[in-house]
Scaffold this motif. Structure first.
Motif, PDB file in Angstrom:
ATOM      1  N   GLY A 287       6.950  -6.917  -4.701  1.00 22.88           N
ATOM      2  CA  GLY A 287       7.556  -5.916  -5.851  1.00 22.88           C
ATOM      3  C   GLY A 287       6.694  -5.995  -7.092  1.00 22.88           C
ATOM      4  N   PRO A 288       7.326  -5.579  -8.032  1.00 29.45           N
ATOM      5  CA  PRO A 288       6.454  -5.617  -9.237  1.00 29.45           C
ATOM      6  C   PRO A 288       5.698  -6.671  -9.725  1.00 29.45           C
ATOM      7  N   MET A 289       6.016  -7.818  -9.058  1.00 30.08           N
ATOM      8  CA  MET A 289       5.097  -9.055  -9.198  1.00 30.08           C
ATOM      9  C   MET A 289       3.762  -9.218  -8.745  1.00 30.08           C
ATOM     10  N   SER A 290       3.789  -8.252  -7.485  1.00 33.57           N
ATOM     11  CA  SER A 290       2.496  -8.437  -6.774  1.00 33.57           C
ATOM     12  C   SER A 290       1.543  -7.610  -7.199  1.00 33.57           C
ATOM     13  N   GLN A 291       0.065  -8.125  -7.093  1.00 32.98           N
ATOM     14  CA  GLN A 291      -0.703  -7.357  -7.566  1.00 32.98           C
ATOM     15  C   GLN A 291      -1.070  -6.133  -6.721  1.00 32.98           C
ATOM     16  N   ALA A 292      -0.722  -6.217  -5.366  1.00 25.41           N
ATOM     17  CA  ALA A 292      -0.490  -5.095  -4.690  1.00 25.41           C
ATOM     18  C   ALA A 292       0.325  -3.882  -5.117  1.00 25.41           C
ATOM     19  N   TRP A 293       1.349  -4.068  -5.503  1.00 26.58           N
ATOM     20  CA  TRP A 293       2.160  -3.162  -5.957  1.00 26.58           C
ATOM     21  C   TRP A 293       1.354  -2.417  -7.182  1.00 26.58           C
ATOM     22  N   TRP A 294       0.795  -3.024  -8.049  1.00 30.20           N
ATOM     23  CA  TRP A 294      -0.004  -2.388  -9.092  1.00 30.20           C
ATOM     24  C   TRP A 294      -1.045  -1.589  -8.743  1.00 30.20           C
ATOM     25  N   ALA A 295      -1.844  -2.307  -7.628  1.00 30.43           N
ATOM     26  CA  ALA A 295      -2.835  -1.292  -7.220  1.00 30.43           C
ATOM     27  C   ALA A 295      -2.438  -0.100  -6.620  1.00 30.43           C
ATOM     28  N   MET A 296      -1.295  -0.207  -5.915  1.00 29.67           N
ATOM     29  CA  MET A 296      -0.825   1.110  -5.264  1.00 29.67           C
ATOM     30  C   MET A 296      -0.216   2.004  -6.610  1.00 29.67           C
ATOM     31  N   VAL A 297       0.290   1.448  -7.530  1.00 32.86           N
ATOM     32  CA  VAL A 297       0.671   2.284  -8.753  1.00 32.86           C
ATOM     33  C   VAL A 297      -0.628   3.173  -9.306  1.00 32.86           C
ATOM     34  N   GLY A 298      -1.928   2.057  -9.500  1.00 31.84           N
ATOM     35  CA  GLY A 298      -3.071   2.946 -10.038  1.00 31.84           C
ATOM     36  C   GLY A 298      -3.358   3.816  -9.075  1.00 31.84           C
ATOM     37  N   LEU A 299      -3.430   3.715  -7.851  1.00 30.76           N
ATOM     38  CA  LEU A 299      -3.829   4.780  -6.917  1.00 30.76           C
ATOM     39  C   LEU A 299      -2.943   5.898  -7.147  1.00 30.76           C
ATOM     40  N   MET A 300      -1.637   5.848  -7.229  1.00 34.76           N
ATOM     41  CA  MET A 300      -0.695   6.827  -7.215  1.00 34.76           C
ATOM     42  C   MET A 300      -1.265   7.677  -8.760  1.00 34.76           C
ATOM     43  N   LEU A 301      -1.439   6.948  -9.804  1.00 36.93           N
ATOM     44  CA  LEU A 301      -1.944   7.573 -11.140  1.00 36.93           C
ATOM     45  C   LEU A 301      -3.196   8.451 -10.834  1.00 36.93           C
ATOM     46  N   VAL A 302      -4.019   7.767 -10.174  1.00 37.81           N
ATOM     47  CA  VAL A 302      -5.263   8.563  -9.843  1.00 37.81           C
ATOM     48  C   VAL A 302      -5.101   9.856  -9.109  1.00 37.81           C
ATOM     49  N   VAL A 433       5.265  -7.123   1.464  1.00 38.35           N
ATOM     50  CA  VAL A 433       4.298  -6.364   0.808  1.00 38.35           C
ATOM     51  C   VAL A 433       3.715  -5.077   1.390  1.00 38.35           C
ATOM     52  N   THR A 434       3.594  -5.255   2.719  1.00 38.35           N
ATOM     53  CA  THR A 434       3.017  -4.003   3.363  1.00 38.35           C
ATOM     54  C   THR A 434       4.120  -2.938   3.490  1.00 38.35           C
ATOM     55  N   PHE A 435       5.343  -3.351   3.554  1.00 45.97           N
ATOM     56  CA  PHE A 435       6.282  -2.222   3.481  1.00 45.97           C
ATOM     57  C   PHE A 435       6.478  -1.494   1.986  1.00 45.97           C
ATOM     58  N   ASP A 436       6.390  -2.349   1.169  1.00 46.85           N
ATOM     59  CA  ASP A 436       6.598  -1.935  -0.248  1.00 46.85           C
ATOM     60  C   ASP A 436       5.388  -0.925  -0.352  1.00 46.85           C
ATOM     61  N   ASN A 437       3.939  -1.252  -0.149  1.00 43.41           N
ATOM     62  CA  ASN A 437       2.959  -0.271  -0.308  1.00 43.41           C
ATOM     63  C   ASN A 437       3.323   0.987   0.472  1.00 43.41           C
ATOM     64  N   ALA A 438       3.548   1.056   1.740  1.00 46.16           N
ATOM     65  CA  ALA A 438       4.086   2.091   2.351  1.00 46.16           C
ATOM     66  C   ALA A 438       5.132   2.862   1.618  1.00 46.16           C
ATOM     67  N   ARG A 439       6.213   2.199   1.271  1.00 46.80           N
ATOM     68  CA  ARG A 439       7.245   3.008   0.590  1.00 46.80           C
ATOM     69  C   ARG A 439       6.932   3.742  -0.681  1.00 46.80           C
ATOM     70  N   LEU A 440       5.994   2.989  -1.350  1.00 45.34           N
ATOM     71  CA  LEU A 440       5.472   3.696  -2.722  1.00 45.34           C
ATOM     72  C   LEU A 440       4.728   4.796  -2.523  1.00 45.34           C
ATOM     73  N   PHE A 441       3.834   4.800  -1.500  1.00 42.49           N
ATOM     74  CA  PHE A 441       2.880   5.741  -1.270  1.00 42.49           C
ATOM     75  C   PHE A 441       3.794   7.049  -0.621  1.00 42.49           C
ATOM     76  N   TRP A 442       4.819   6.802   0.106  1.00 42.50           N
ATOM     77  CA  TRP A 442       5.533   7.647   0.758  1.00 42.50           C
ATOM     78  C   TRP A 442       6.213   8.512  -0.337  1.00 42.50           C
ATOM     79  N   HIS A 443       6.791   7.720  -1.219  1.00 44.59           N
ATOM     80  CA  HIS A 443       7.690   8.669  -2.124  1.00 44.59           C
ATOM     81  C   HIS A 443       6.611   9.402  -2.880  1.00 44.59           C
ATOM     82  N   TYR A 444       5.677   8.719  -3.318  1.00 46.69           N
ATOM     83  CA  TYR A 444       4.747   9.775  -4.118  1.00 46.69           C
ATOM     84  C   TYR A 444       4.183  10.963  -3.262  1.00 46.69           C
TER      85      TYR A 444
END
Length: 464
Positions: A287-302, A433-444
């Motif tokens: 979740g938001p504690m993970s560095q992978a979460w924020w990496a995906m957020v950065g990718l979505m912003l770019v 973490v793998t699922f969370d990354n896929a979920r964030l990218f999917w909604h984006y």
């Protein structure tokens, strides 16, 4: 840097004045302006950084006496070479001219520029000679902090980073804590050993740098190296329009990175470890504690910034070429159907998220994949007779649709990767973490697709 870059900035203001630019456009004045900005803004700081950090990676620092010669030869040679080009351009010498008749009034200025160019070459040659003479790669026995700098990169680190991780409370800790380097080397701070038996580092809070969990870093392997090689080969092949070779390299790179990524989400059930100082920290976060979460957020912003530029190009094209816009507004059935399918796929992913939270199952993710693919297919069909090669309108529309299709493909790949890990027993309520990354990218990807549909199919309707 400041002297050169300010001069480049001032000439930039000059060419922004239309009457002046009318006179000097495509002349040597622009060549001078460009080099004052690029060399002043990048090359001079790069040379300074090279001299500064060579002791970090070499047994010997570069010669300061030779370095002064290098500086004055390059600095003076640059100004002698490029400053006269301002005048050469004002008196009319065009760019990209390799020869010209005598008597044009440019001979003396170009001779001065040539002398300056040879001075630059002499300075660079002297630098290369000094590097060949003194530079000897060494991480363990480097020259060290010969500048008495106060920042953390000068801590003793060797090949595998610092022996321990210090608590830093100032901008220049090596000055404010004189014994810090020795204490770090002796392991008297956080994470003095391999707490998990592998490569570890601390993840801290963003504002006050409080340790939150231990991040387990990947171990050495061939997969990331192969992925890097073939990613470079992919873009290099595209440069020369070697499309089949580029596709092959891209497939190999993706396969290598997927193989590497399979082991990047370690078990979440491992117990907390002692990092020193009386602290025990968990070795997993999601979740938001993970560095992978924020990496995906950065990718979505770019990605969102790039997509906004694409939509801006669509609107800008309408302001300059409204004649290429279609006169007949297509039926709203296809775009509405595509939007419904996109929302349905997002709902399926949300349902999968509930399942993962409950018992680790994410089977609705398999339902979302055909919905997303169908949404892209319907969007493609909705373009009707629009051709990507018939007009600029068709080109920009298909650019938007292709971009959405590319993101749909990436989201599908992430979802399949998460489903495969679930089937292998590597994804559950905690290890997600793998699922969370896929979920964030999917909604984006769904939000991006809806924005594209609204622009391509909604904008023309606003004009009627």
């Amino acid at each position: 840097f400041f002297f050169i870059f300010v001069l480049g900035g001032l000439t930039g203001v000059m060419v922004a004045v239309v009457p002046f630019d009318w006179q000097v456009h495509d002349t040597y004045f622009v060549v001078a302006h460009l080099h004052y900005v690029l060399i002043g803004g990048m090359v001079f700081p790069l040379l300074a950084a090279f001299y500064y950090w060579v002791p970090y990676t070499s047994r010997n620092a570069l010669s300061e006496r030779v370095g002064r010669w290098v500086f004055w030869l390059v600095f003076l040679g640059f100004n002698v070479s490029f400053f006269p080009m301002h005048i050469t351009g004002i008196v009319g010498m065009p760019r990209r001219v390799y020869t010209y008749p005598a008597g044009m009034g440019w001979d003396a200025l170009n001779l001065i520029s040539t002398v300056g160019a040879f001075m630059i070459a002499a300075g660079v040659l002297l630098l290369l000679v000094d590097v060949a003479r003194r530079f000897r790669m060494s991480a363990e026995g480097n020259a060290g902090n010969i500048w008495n700098a106060g920042t953390l990169e000068w801590l003793p680190n060797g090949n595998y980073s610092n022996r321990s991780v210090p608590l830093v409370t100032s901008a220049y800790p090596l000055w404010d804590q004189p014994n810090l380097a020795q204490e770090v080397e002796e392991g008297r701070h956080y994470l003095p050993g391999a707490a998990t038996g592998g490569r570890d580092t601390l993840v801290t809070s963003a504002l006050d740098a409080r340790p939150q969990f231990v991040l387990r870093l990947p171990m050495p392997g061939w997969a990331p190296l192969i992925g890097a090689w073939f990613t470079a080969a992919f873009f290099f092949s595209l440069t020369f329009k070697l499309v089949p070779l580029a596709v092959l390299c891209g497939v190999v790179a993706i396969a290598a990175l997927l193989h590497w990524g399979w082991g990047l989400d370690p078990p979440a059930s491992d117990p907390p470890v002692d990092i020193g100082g009386g602290l025990r920290l968990p070795v997993y976060a999601s979740g938001p504690m993970s560095q992978a979460w924020w990496a995906m957020v950065g990718l979505m912003l770019v990605a969102g910034s790039l997509y906004a530029c694409l939509l801006f190009s669509y609107l800008y094209l309408w302001t300059v070429s409204p004649a290429v816009w279609p006169r007949d507004v297509p039926s709203a059935g296809f775009p509405v159907a595509s939007a419904v399918l996109l929302l349905a796929s997002s709902a399926a992913v949300a349902l999968a998220n509930r399942g993962v939270r409950r018992d680790g199952r994410c089977w609705p993710l398999a339902m979302a994949i055909p919905l997303l693919i169908a949404a892209f297919a319907v969007n493609l069909l909705s373009q009707g007779a629009v051709s990507p090669t018939a007009s600029s309108y068709g080109a920009i529309v298909y650019a938007i649709v292709s971009w959405d299709g590319f993101f749909a493909a990436c989201a599908t790949l992430l979802a399949l990767f998460a489903l495969a890990r679930r089937r292998a027993g590597l994804l559950d309520r905690e290890r997600r973490v793998t699922f969370d990354n896929a979920r964030l990218f999917w909604h984006y990807s769904v939000a991006q697709g809806l924005a594209g549909l609204a622009m391509v199919h909604g904008f023309p309707r606003l004009l009627t």
